[in-house]
Design an enzyme around this catalytic site. Structure first.
Site, PDB file in Angstrom:
ATOM      1  N   LEU A 242       0.832  -1.209   0.000  1.00 46.31           N
ATOM      2  CA  LEU A 242       0.000   0.000   0.000  1.00 46.31           C
ATOM      3  C   LEU A 242       0.867   1.261   0.000  1.00 46.31           C
ATOM      4  CD1 LEU A 242      -2.780   1.297   0.050  1.00 46.31           C
ATOM      5  CD2 LEU A 242      -2.743   1.152   2.556  1.00 46.31           C
TER       6      LEU A 242
ATOM      7  N   ILE B 106      15.761  20.493  12.993  1.00 43.16           N
ATOM      8  CA  ILE B 106      15.423  19.539  14.052  1.00 43.16           C
ATOM      9  C   ILE B 106      16.329  18.308  14.038  1.00 43.16           C
ATOM     10  CG2 ILE B 106      13.503  18.246  15.082  1.00 43.16           C
ATOM     11  CD1 ILE B 106      13.228  21.330  15.086  1.00 43.16           C
TER      12      ILE B 106
ATOM     13  N   CYS C 136       9.631  20.038  12.617  1.00 46.02           N
ATOM     14  CA  CYS C 136      10.084  18.661  12.832  1.00 46.02           C
ATOM     15  C   CYS C 136      11.246  18.386  11.877  1.00 46.02           C
ATOM     16  CB  CYS C 136       8.926  17.683  12.632  1.00 46.02           C
ATOM     17  SG  CYS C 136       9.250  16.026  13.308  1.00 46.02           S
TER      18      CYS C 136
ATOM     19  N   ASP D 117      15.869  14.145  21.629  1.00 44.95           N
ATOM     20  CA  ASP D 117      14.504  14.207  21.092  1.00 44.95           C
ATOM     21  C   ASP D 117      13.531  13.442  21.964  1.00 44.95           C
ATOM     22  OD1 ASP D 117      15.065  15.671  18.757  1.00 44.95           O
ATOM     23  OD2 ASP D 117      15.779  13.870  17.738  1.00 44.95           O
TER      24      ASP D 117
ATOM     25  N   GLU E  79       6.577  21.545  17.907  1.00 46.83           N
ATOM     26  CA  GLU E  79       5.644  21.709  16.791  1.00 46.83           C
ATOM     27  C   GLU E  79       4.545  22.705  17.146  1.00 46.83           C
ATOM     28  OE1 GLU E  79       2.430  19.986  17.369  1.00 46.83           O
ATOM     29  OE2 GLU E  79       1.542  20.821  15.568  1.00 46.83           O
TER      30      GLU E  79
ATOM     31  N   SER F 128      17.122  15.818  11.110  1.00 46.77           N
ATOM     32  CA  SER F 128      17.293  15.035   9.888  1.00 46.77           C
ATOM     33  C   SER F 128      17.179  15.915   8.656  1.00 46.77           C
ATOM     34  CB  SER F 128      16.261  13.914   9.833  1.00 46.77           C
ATOM     35  OG  SER F 128      14.958  14.440   9.857  1.00 46.77           O
TER      36      SER F 128
ATOM     37  N   CYS G 220       5.619   4.247   7.660  1.00 47.00           N
ATOM     38  CA  CYS G 220       5.619   3.129   8.600  1.00 47.00           C
ATOM     39  C   CYS G 220       6.882   3.195   9.443  1.00 47.00           C
ATOM     40  CB  CYS G 220       5.625   1.804   7.847  1.00 47.00           C
ATOM     41  SG  CYS G 220       4.203   1.602   6.785  1.00 47.00           S
TER      42      CYS G 220
ATOM     43  N   HIS H  78       5.484  18.499   7.124  1.00 51.63           N
ATOM     44  CA  HIS H  78       4.753  17.386   6.519  1.00 51.63           C
ATOM     45  C   HIS H  78       4.125  17.754   5.194  1.00 51.63           C
ATOM     46  CE1 HIS H  78       5.381  15.795  10.508  1.00 51.63           C
ATOM     47  NE2 HIS H  78       5.250  14.621   9.960  1.00 51.63           N
TER      48      HIS H  78
HETATM   49  N1  GLN Z   1      15.820  14.479  15.175  1.00 52.87           N
HETATM   50  C1  GLN Z   1      14.695  13.829  14.570  1.00 52.87           C
HETATM   51  C2  GLN Z   1      14.583  14.274  13.118  1.00 52.87           C
HETATM   52  O1  GLN Z   1      14.912  15.400  12.837  1.00 52.87           O
HETATM   53  C3  GLN Z   1      13.419  14.145  15.284  1.00 52.87           C
HETATM   54  C4  GLN Z   1      12.251  13.437  14.663  1.00 52.87           C
HETATM   55  C5  GLN Z   1      10.942  13.556  15.391  1.00 52.87           C
HETATM   56  O2  GLN Z   1      10.696  14.464  16.116  1.00 52.87           O
HETATM   57  N2  GLN Z   1      10.033  12.673  15.205  1.00 52.87           N
HETATM   58  O3  GLN Z   1      14.130  13.520  12.273  1.00 52.87           O
HETATM   59 ZN    ZN Z   2       9.369  16.144  15.462  1.00 53.56          ZN
END
Ligand code: GLN
Ligand code: ZN
Length: 760
Positions: free
Chosen positions: A18, A435, A730, A603, A669, A437, A520, A698
């Site tokens: 999916l 954040i 994020c 985190d 956030e 990544s 996922c 997102h």
């Molecule tokens: N340090 C992680 C990233 O930047 C934090 C991810 C998260 O908050 N879910 O992906």
């Molecule tokens: Zn986050």
């Protein structure tokens, strides 16, 4: 024969079919017909799995192309105005635009807000209610799915979110009480139920997990009249409660005018006899008797002991099911060829849980002798787990017992630390950062796969990752960001990456669980005492720091998140597991500090999610959760700046506990909910520094400079400017580089403008 059934199954498929179909559709690589064909095939496969396991009814409606709450909103015709929907059927692309902000057709718009489904790591899309909201039956795919299942010869139970829970999860866009809209929504629910009854659907499962919450009296009282209305539809309703005890909602729930009640006997085994007492004659009681939230093999003897007296009273009116939808566990443990053979027999995923239900059903109806072999096997596995030296490590236990209160306290208070840190780091006002990544590109993933299957060796893999880190650092330098990150290229996942380097964790190869939409995660399995044999991040972070004069943030996942996003052991309190992890992280932080890293982020996106649903259990949780974070971070010097990050939750009710973490900086956030979080700072003086996310990562849409400036000005009205940071809401791993660079360029520009205006 005792009926067994499921409240819902995982949706993605054994090969995540999916996910791939959705992402191809969104990128224009596959058409709608192809996507829908994959969906149909998956449903058929999942129904077959249920039928093979002996389920008398297959569940329809648990499948979703994105999210089951969004499905219900679309079905009810609750589509926010900005999506330009003008009645009629809510088509596929309108549905996806609500979820993601854009789709192959239609004008992009702000996606609906997303938040966590109760205390799970599944995210649903928050329904938005306009004043005077109208309801109409506006999406019909459910009825077609019922036809599909009937055509395959199955007896059907339809599952969907019940009216009170749907409304509870919704947000009123304006000054009105959303409960006032219940009466307007019920006729559409009624029409759906009538239509399903007309199709010959045997049962309709209405999920009302809010019955496991502390409900205001008006909400509790609203159930009875609402279900009286729905009763007239002619459908046989199974009301499903899960995620814990009914508690003070028990009497109300048991007496509702429905044909059956499902309860969570894993979250609240002690309540079961009372539920059976209260249930009026003639009703079905579906008992959630294997854990739908965790992966441990059930104790079948104990379950039979608990079920036998209920079975004696109810006979065929007793049904068996997992405690909640199996959405939250992986599909099949037999796929796990690589899993440690000692640990594998301790586990049960979806398919095995269905088998466990079948054994329990046979044990109840035919007697324990009929399932003697299965029970013996189960006993042996549980005994092996209890006795395994891999589960208990005396050294870890001794260290835990020796923790002192002062271990969890920074030497100086924040105000003093802030001065020292300012001197050391030399940052401008409104410092910019990200954040952690950066885009996990196809190249990164290909290299990881190649390394995993042995096509490249460790040296080559690490060289590729270092090149990615250099690339990320170059871009950040060029963009003019102030505190840099290494980008997390070497991390497949923020929990798995650490779990793989710690003792006490096991990993699956196929154990995917849906987080949101097509995303996922593969939660590790925390089975034993945790320890860190060697540094986990130091080489990567010091390499990244060597490439720049700017401060490089060390990046770690916190104890609560490492616990909550794993399948947690059920043989000791969560607190003990969290503190073990905290000690391991404490060592890592000390090593980073010793290597010259001046900013370290821990985190905790799961901090809120791990909080118990019931208020009276929360103080206890927050005490040990705060202790775990502070134990991990409390050992550093004043000049070392500790950051934390949280996202996608309601933080307003725990802001005091967040402050108690005593992190020097929190990035958090807010963008998707329009800085609503900031309202809390009107009533609570957050004492340390904070970076309210200024744009929603997102969505692929590039945020405008003006919009971010406005958000920051709003923030500056609540939080002193000298304590504000500028950052996305994020990590950026799901985005592409082009949009990331464009967005960050605008973000840096927004910070510059702010420095010019507010500074002046
Ligand atoms: N340090 C992680 C990233 O930047 C934090 C991810 C998260 O908050 N879910 O992906
Ligand atoms: Zn986050």
């Amino acid at each position: 024969m005792t009926v067994i059934h499921t409240l819902g199954l995982p949706r993605m498929g054994a090969g995540r079919e999916l996910k791939w179909a959705l992402e191809d559709y969104w990128q224009g690589r596959r058409g709608a017909d192809e996507l829908l064909a994959v969906a149909r095939e998956l449903r058929a496969r999942h129904w077959a799995m249920q039928a093979q396991a002996g389920c008398a009814l297959v569940t329809v409606g648990d499948f979703s192309l994105y999210d089951h709450v969004l499905d219900m909103s679309a079905r009810l015709g609750v589509v926010p105005e900005r999506f330009g929907w003008s009645g009629g059927e809510v088509d596929l692309d309108t549905y996806f635009r609500m979820a993601r902000g854009r789709a192959p057709s239609g004008t992009p718009a702000f996606a609906c807000e997303m938040t966590k489904w109760f205390d799970t790591n599944y995210h649903y899309l928050v329904p938005e209610l306009a004043p005077g909201q109208r309801f109409e039956l506006a999406r019909h795919d459910l009825f077609a799915q019922v036809d599909e299942a009937h055509a395959l010869g199955y007896a059907v139970k339809v599952a969907m979110v019940g009216p009170l829970t749907w409304l509870w999860l919704a947000k009123a866009q304006g000054d009105f009480d959303r409960l006032d809209l219940l009466d307007a929504s019920l006729p559409v629910y009624g029409r759906i139920l009538e239509r399903l009854a007309g199709q010959g659907v045997a049962w309709v499962q209405l999920d009302e997990p809010i019955l496991a919450l502390d409900l205001p009296a008006a909400w509790r009282a609203a159930f009875e009249p609402a279900y009286h209305v729905l009763r007239n539809s002619g459908a046989r309703i199974l009301l499903a409660s899960y995620f814990g005890a009914l508690g003070d909602n028990l009497m109300n729930a048991a007496r509702l005018p429905v044909a059956g009640l499902h309860v969570d006997a894993i979250g609240a085994p002690e309540e079961l006899p009372q539920v059976a007492d209260w249930l009026p004659a003639g009703r079905v009681l579906s008992v959630g008797c294997v854990d739908g939230r965790n992966v441990w093999r059930a104790d079948l003897d104990a379950a039979l002991d608990r079920l036998a007296p209920i079975h004696a009273r109810l006979g065929e009116r007793l049904w068996l099911a997992p405690s909640c939808s199996l959405l939250h566990v992986p599909l099949d443990v037999t796929l796990e060829d690589g899993l440690d053979p000692e640990i594998k027999p301790w586990l049960a995923f979806t398919r095995q849980k269905l088998d466990e239900l079948a054994v329990l059903a046979r044990g109840l109806t035919q007697g324990r002798d009929a399932v003697a072999d299965e029970l013996a096997q189960c006993r042996a596995a549980l005994a092996a787990r209890r006795a395994s030296p891999r589960v208990t490590d005396p050294a870890v236990r001794a260290r835990l017992a020796a923790i002192r209160p002062e271990d969890a306290v920074r030497a100086a208070p924040y105000a003093r630390r802030a001065l020292v840190q300012r001197q050391r780091l030399g940052l401008p006002p409104f410092p910019t950062t990200t954040i952690g990544s950066f885009p996990q590109t196809a190249d990164i993933r290909a290299a990881r796969r190649a390394f995993k299957v042995g096509h490249i060796d460790r040296a080559e893999y690490e060289a590729t990752m270092r090149a990615e880190i250099r690339h990320a650092v170059d871009i950040q330098e060029r963009l003019g960001l102030d505190v840099l990150v290494h980008g997390e290229a070497e991390r497949n996942d923020m929990v798995e990456h650490f779990g793989e380097q710690m003792q006490g964790y096991a990993f699956t190869a196929h154990g995917w669980v849906q987080s949101y939409g097509s995303r996922c995660v593969k939660p590790p399995i925390l089975y034993g005492d945790v320890a860190r044999p060697a540094p986990m991040t130091v080489a990567w972070i010091t390499y990244a720091q060597s490439l720049t004069q700017k401060p490089m943030k060390g990046m770690l996942t916190g104890p609560i998140t490492l616990l909550k996003w794993s399948f947690v052991r059920d043989d000791q309190p969560w607190r003990d597991t969290a503190l073990q992890i905290a000690l391991a992280l404490r060592d890592e932080i000390r090593d980073l500090e010793a290597a010259g890293i001046g900013v370290i982020q821990v985190d905790e996106p799961a901090f809120r999610e791990a909080m118990p649903l019931r208020a009276r259990q929360r103080t206890g949780y927050l005490a040990w959760a705060v202790q775990a974070f502070r134990l991990a971070t409390g050992g550093v010097a004043d000049a070392t700046q500790i950051h934390t990050h949280m996202c996608y939750s309601e933080f307003n009710d725990i802001i005091a506990a967040i402050a108690e973490l005593d992190a020097d900086v929190i990035t958090i956030e807010t963008a998707r909910s329009n800085m609503e979080l900031l309202e809390v700072f009107a009533g609570f003086d957050y004492p340390n520094e904070i970076g309210p996310g200024v744009y929603d990562i997102h969505s692929p849409n590039v945020p405008a400079v003006d919009a971010m400036v406005r958000l920051l000005q709003k923030a500056a009205a609540r939080i002193p400017a000298e304590r504000l940071w500028v950052n996305p809401d994020c990590g950026l791993k799901t985005r592409a580089w082009t949009e990331t660079e464009a967005a960050l360029a605008n973000m840096v520009e927004a910070a510059r403008r702010l420095r010019a205006t507010i500074g002046a």
